[in-house]
Design a protein around this motif. Sequence first.
Motif, mmCIF file in Angstrom:
data_model
loop_
_atom_site.group_PDB
_atom_site.id
_atom_site.type_symbol
_atom_site.label_atom_id
_atom_site.label_comp_id
_atom_site.label_asym_id
_atom_site.label_seq_id
_atom_site.Cartn_x
_atom_site.Cartn_y
_atom_site.Cartn_z
ATOM 1 N N ALA A 180 10.996 36.944 54.514
ATOM 2 C CA ALA A 180 10.752 35.837 53.582
ATOM 3 C C ALA A 180 11.705 35.940 52.392
ATOM 4 O O ALA A 180 11.945 37.027 51.867
ATOM 5 N N PRO A 181 12.291 34.810 51.939
ATOM 6 C CA PRO A 181 13.209 34.860 50.797
ATOM 7 C C PRO A 181 12.484 35.233 49.512
ATOM 8 O O PRO A 181 11.294 34.957 49.339
ATOM 9 N N ILE A 182 13.220 35.885 48.594
ATOM 10 C CA ILE A 182 12.686 36.277 47.288
ATOM 11 C C ILE A 182 13.693 35.840 46.241
ATOM 12 O O ILE A 182 14.838 36.293 46.258
ATOM 13 N N PRO A 183 13.310 34.969 45.317
ATOM 14 C CA PRO A 183 14.257 34.533 44.284
ATOM 15 C C PRO A 183 14.424 35.592 43.204
ATOM 16 O O PRO A 183 13.561 36.458 43.010
ATOM 17 N N GLY A 184 15.527 35.521 42.473
ATOM 18 C CA GLY A 184 15.696 36.378 41.316
ATOM 19 C C GLY A 184 14.781 35.942 40.189
ATOM 20 O O GLY A 184 14.270 34.823 40.166
ATOM 21 N N ALA A 185 14.545 36.849 39.233
ATOM 22 C CA ALA A 185 13.670 36.552 38.095
ATOM 23 C C ALA A 185 13.931 37.611 37.024
ATOM 24 O O ALA A 185 14.518 38.666 37.300
ATOM 25 N N PRO A 186 13.513 37.354 35.781
ATOM 26 C CA PRO A 186 13.655 38.377 34.739
ATOM 27 C C PRO A 186 12.984 39.689 35.159
ATOM 28 O O PRO A 186 11.842 39.691 35.618
ATOM 29 N N GLY A 187 13.717 40.791 35.017
ATOM 30 C CA GLY A 187 13.190 42.082 35.417
ATOM 31 C C GLY A 187 13.253 42.338 36.907
ATOM 32 O O GLY A 187 12.770 43.361 37.383
#
Length: 599
Positions: A180-187
């Motif tokens: 499953a894809p995982i988007p980038g995010a702060p931290g």
Amino acid sequence: MDGTLVDTEQVWWEAVDKVAVGLGRALTGADQPEVLGRPVEYTAGFLSRTTGADFGAVAAALHEEFAVRVRSGVVPRPGAVALLRALRDEGVPTALVTASPRQVADTVLAALDAAGAGGFATTVTADDTTDTKPAPDPYLAACRALGVEPGACVAVEDTPTGVASAEAAGCHVLAVPSLAPIPGAPGRTVLASLEEATPDRLRALLTGTAGPRFVVRELTTRRARVGEEFEATVRGLVRGSGPGDGFTFAKADGPDWVRVSADGRLSGTPAHPGTDRVTVTAADPSGRTARLTARIPVAAAGEPLVPLLRVMSWNLWLGGAAVDDHRDKQLKALIDADADVVGLQETGPDAARELADALGWDHHHAGDHLAVLSRYPITARLGDPGPGFYGAVGARVRLDHGTDVVLWSAHLDCAPYGPYDACFDGLPEAELIAREEESGRTGRMRGVLDALAGGLAAADRAPVLLVGDFNTPSHLDWTADAAPARGGRGPVAWPVTRAAEDAGLRDSYRVAHPDPVREPGATWSPIHRDHEDGSGRPEPQDRIDYVLFAGDRLEVHGSTAVTSGFIAPWPEVAGNDWPSDHAAVVTSFTVRKESPRKP
């Protein structure tokens, strides 16, 4: 653990799907949040609720199905063993945190131990906390066991469920998506593979500044030969925290004959044949370093420099812009393919130059969308210097003294599209062929073959390669035997590939794999599983990208349709590892010495 360190996330999905099918409910992509990264009991509850089956029976079936598959053998994910060993060697304490039960975790730990990558300070399984992922409890328990605060830890995860657990606990997260894809995010940092992770890079997640890294850990350079000066470069393959980073390169290990200059050039004159390995470091101004291993194949004096030629055709999908970090992913794909010469389509205005500069290769780019790359010198540039989106471009490549090849990269018109006409509209063969003429493909191929005519006449001296995205199937694929997979149509004498065959070009993939039923070799499309119109109709999967060749100096050694890594279907493609909507084609050829010319 599952899907992060070992390749069991797919195994878990397949196990759940088998149980679900037995209950009359096959899994779909929408079920991923209920399966991936979840403990057995959670997924058993999901299946029980949606099928009405007994919870205990479903849980037992899942345990058994998964255990059987795990016991048959687990395989470490790319980069996992190297990262664990590096952390152990630097004295960095590690914990294994998994939503799998203790029995499964112990099996995986044994496999990692056997690979020399054991040594976890503690393990936390689904049996060890009241609540497991996505609750923070497992990571909080691991931090307590290690005696550190969550904010001083980096959690490496492969699923949205695991990421949610680690972030809820207060850990920094390195995400390496499996299914499953995982988007980038702060931290949160997202990488395509653990091959890109190092102890220094994990530390950088805690400080907020990334150290240098190479796009790949290893690569193979062009071939060298005993007694002849060799040169290659790796300076275009290192990345840092910003475009202003200045890197200094040095040789950390390798044979005496190889020199590494401060600007990343490898040079020297080998004295012995074989394959030499050189470890190169790149240091940023603060002293942080990255490492790369370069393999240099060395031919004996008097032997052919390129006895095996690897040819690649690849449509870059409008330069690859739909995929995050597409340029580095393109570089990795080219390096992993170990290609010598590459025909590119849909490059956009910058891709060919940027890829060639990063690799230290030659290139010929005509118009905005067609190019040839080569790790060996391009001695002549052929064809129209300004083709449009469709057309062809050629280059003459000097492989060795007295050994040239001519490679053309072609892109033919996309509509109307034959597989749609056949599979969706049921057109008979005569209408399919007429529609090919209407598309412009047949006429454009005639023009390409006219441009190749002189080279084809001399192909026994300088072999000719025609590669590209032809946007049409092959008459070698649409046979009577293959008709059931082709909307009931077959045989179909698709005119574009017939014209190429009549001109003396052979299809390297079908030379290597004569049976289109057993080896369909589809290149369209790894991201389109259903048709884009929303009807739910399956997208016809077909082979529309080719490596064709002429000349008796080339003998097909092998051919494959290539993709790699995580590939989500359209439109959720931004996190894909493979940065194209086409598979590439890579063919290896044995290059024979030229026969003496008759007087």
